[in-house]
Scaffold this motif. Sequence first.
Motif, mmCIF file in Angstrom:
data_model
loop_
_atom_site.group_PDB
_atom_site.id
_atom_site.type_symbol
_atom_site.label_atom_id
_atom_site.label_comp_id
_atom_site.label_asym_id
_atom_site.label_seq_id
_atom_site.Cartn_x
_atom_site.Cartn_y
_atom_site.Cartn_z
ATOM 1 N N THR A 1 -3.658 1.845 3.809
ATOM 2 C CA THR A 1 -3.007 1.380 2.586
ATOM 3 C C THR A 1 -2.134 0.163 2.880
ATOM 4 O OG1 THR A 1 -0.854 2.522 2.606
ATOM 5 C CG2 THR A 1 -2.751 3.845 1.970
ATOM 6 N N ILE B 1 -6.409 0.964 0.141
ATOM 7 C CA ILE B 1 -5.668 1.114 -1.107
ATOM 8 C C ILE B 1 -4.664 -0.036 -1.140
ATOM 9 C CG2 ILE B 1 -4.180 2.622 -2.485
ATOM 10 C CD1 ILE B 1 -5.273 4.992 -0.770
ATOM 11 N N GLU C 1 1.832 7.849 7.957
ATOM 12 C CA GLU C 1 1.843 7.137 6.675
ATOM 13 C C GLU C 1 1.849 5.612 6.855
ATOM 14 O OE1 GLU C 1 1.381 6.884 3.196
ATOM 15 O OE2 GLU C 1 2.432 8.799 3.204
ATOM 16 N N LEU D 1 3.316 -0.168 -1.329
ATOM 17 C CA LEU D 1 2.879 0.456 -2.579
ATOM 18 C C LEU D 1 3.858 1.514 -3.069
ATOM 19 C CD1 LEU D 1 -0.895 0.995 -1.686
ATOM 20 C CD2 LEU D 1 0.110 -0.906 -2.966
ATOM 21 N N ARG E 1 7.374 -2.531 -7.459
ATOM 22 C CA ARG E 1 7.219 -1.068 -7.408
ATOM 23 C C ARG E 1 8.553 -0.358 -7.677
ATOM 24 N NH1 ARG E 1 3.147 -3.473 -6.685
ATOM 25 N NH2 ARG E 1 3.366 -3.388 -8.938
ATOM 26 N N ILE F 1 2.430 3.420 4.297
ATOM 27 C CA ILE F 1 3.517 2.854 3.495
ATOM 28 C C ILE F 1 4.758 2.851 4.377
ATOM 29 C CG2 ILE F 1 4.992 3.159 1.459
ATOM 30 C CD1 ILE F 1 2.582 4.351 0.035
ATOM 31 N N ASP G 1 2.068 6.767 -6.642
ATOM 32 C CA ASP G 1 0.751 6.281 -7.076
ATOM 33 C C ASP G 1 -0.267 6.390 -5.948
ATOM 34 O OD1 ASP G 1 1.769 5.640 -9.522
ATOM 35 O OD2 ASP G 1 1.877 3.480 -9.187
ATOM 36 N N THR G 2 0.165 6.046 -4.740
ATOM 37 C CA THR G 2 -0.739 6.077 -3.589
ATOM 38 C C THR G 2 -1.182 7.509 -3.293
ATOM 39 O OG1 THR G 2 0.382 4.134 -2.715
ATOM 40 C CG2 THR G 2 -1.021 5.331 -1.191
ATOM 41 N N GLU H 1 -7.794 -0.033 -6.102
ATOM 42 C CA GLU H 1 -6.444 -0.279 -6.610
ATOM 43 C C GLU H 1 -5.908 0.893 -7.429
ATOM 44 O OE1 GLU H 1 -5.415 -4.502 -7.670
ATOM 45 O OE2 GLU H 1 -7.552 -4.564 -8.152
#
Length: 316
Positions: free
Chosen positions: A168, A124, A197, A172, A233, A199, A176-177, A148
Amino acid sequence: MTKPPLTLYLAAPRGFCAGVDRAIKIVEMALEKWGPPVYVRHEIVHNKFVVDGLRDKGAVFVEELDECPDDRPVIFSAHGVPKAVPAAAAAREMIYVDATCPLVSKVHIEAQRHSDNGLQMVMIGHAGHPETVGTMGQLPEGEVLLVETVEDVATVEVRDPERLAYVTQTTLSVDDTADIVAALQARFPTIVGPHKEDICYATTNRQEAVKAMAPKCDAMLVVGAPNSSNSKRLVEVGARAGCRYAQLVQRATDIDWRALEGIRSVGITAGASAPEVLINEVMDAFSEHYDVTREVVETAVENVEFKVPRVLREPA
């Protein structure tokens, strides 16, 4: 003439993260150790002010390894590089230093581990972003499929729906993720996710601070570069969290004062590659136009630090 009153909310955490701090330090230490010029493949971090400052000290920024001479050190940016890049540098017997953020390296290791276990990867991320290019370049062509959006999940063609894992990009939008992950899990119920995670803590923390700050603000400015994923973001998160005017600015000179006419409160934050000096510059600009009262909106305290590579800690 009296200045109109303004409440200025300052997000905490904001600005530099540990990975950016480390990457900049790597370039500065390399210049000290080997003297200029030191080559850097891609912008070390996505911030013009930072890059220009390092260029003034003797760093030469290039897009590809081919542009570097064999006899000068080269540094790989914080976003990470495909495996082929250090392999090519080693083949040319170059001195190279990898400034990839350790949290991006964690994603690289994860992707390799899943691949070793026979799983095809879904990433992602944003097409063309250097971090995405670097992560996809850890595995052979076709082993990492990029999605995406939620819509992409419906059309992605996989080798075996029972043998999949996902990673990912670290910068991000958390929300959204989560939607894309939910879509992947709905279509591929056995898909394997990361242990922790992907992110990164800094992206998450800065987004949480914006969510807490946005409802209080008539306007919000994010200090950051237009090619900085995590900065863009923050603008989106601010708008979604209820701030009617959320904008990205690189410097105080980018502030659109006409668009801010009549505001009584403004929130200020910064992407992970924006230095505090630029945030202070923006706050000072508001103090020139308004009678400012400052309030900090703190949602987390960060004390993460990453070591620089051993080659820079050893004497020349």
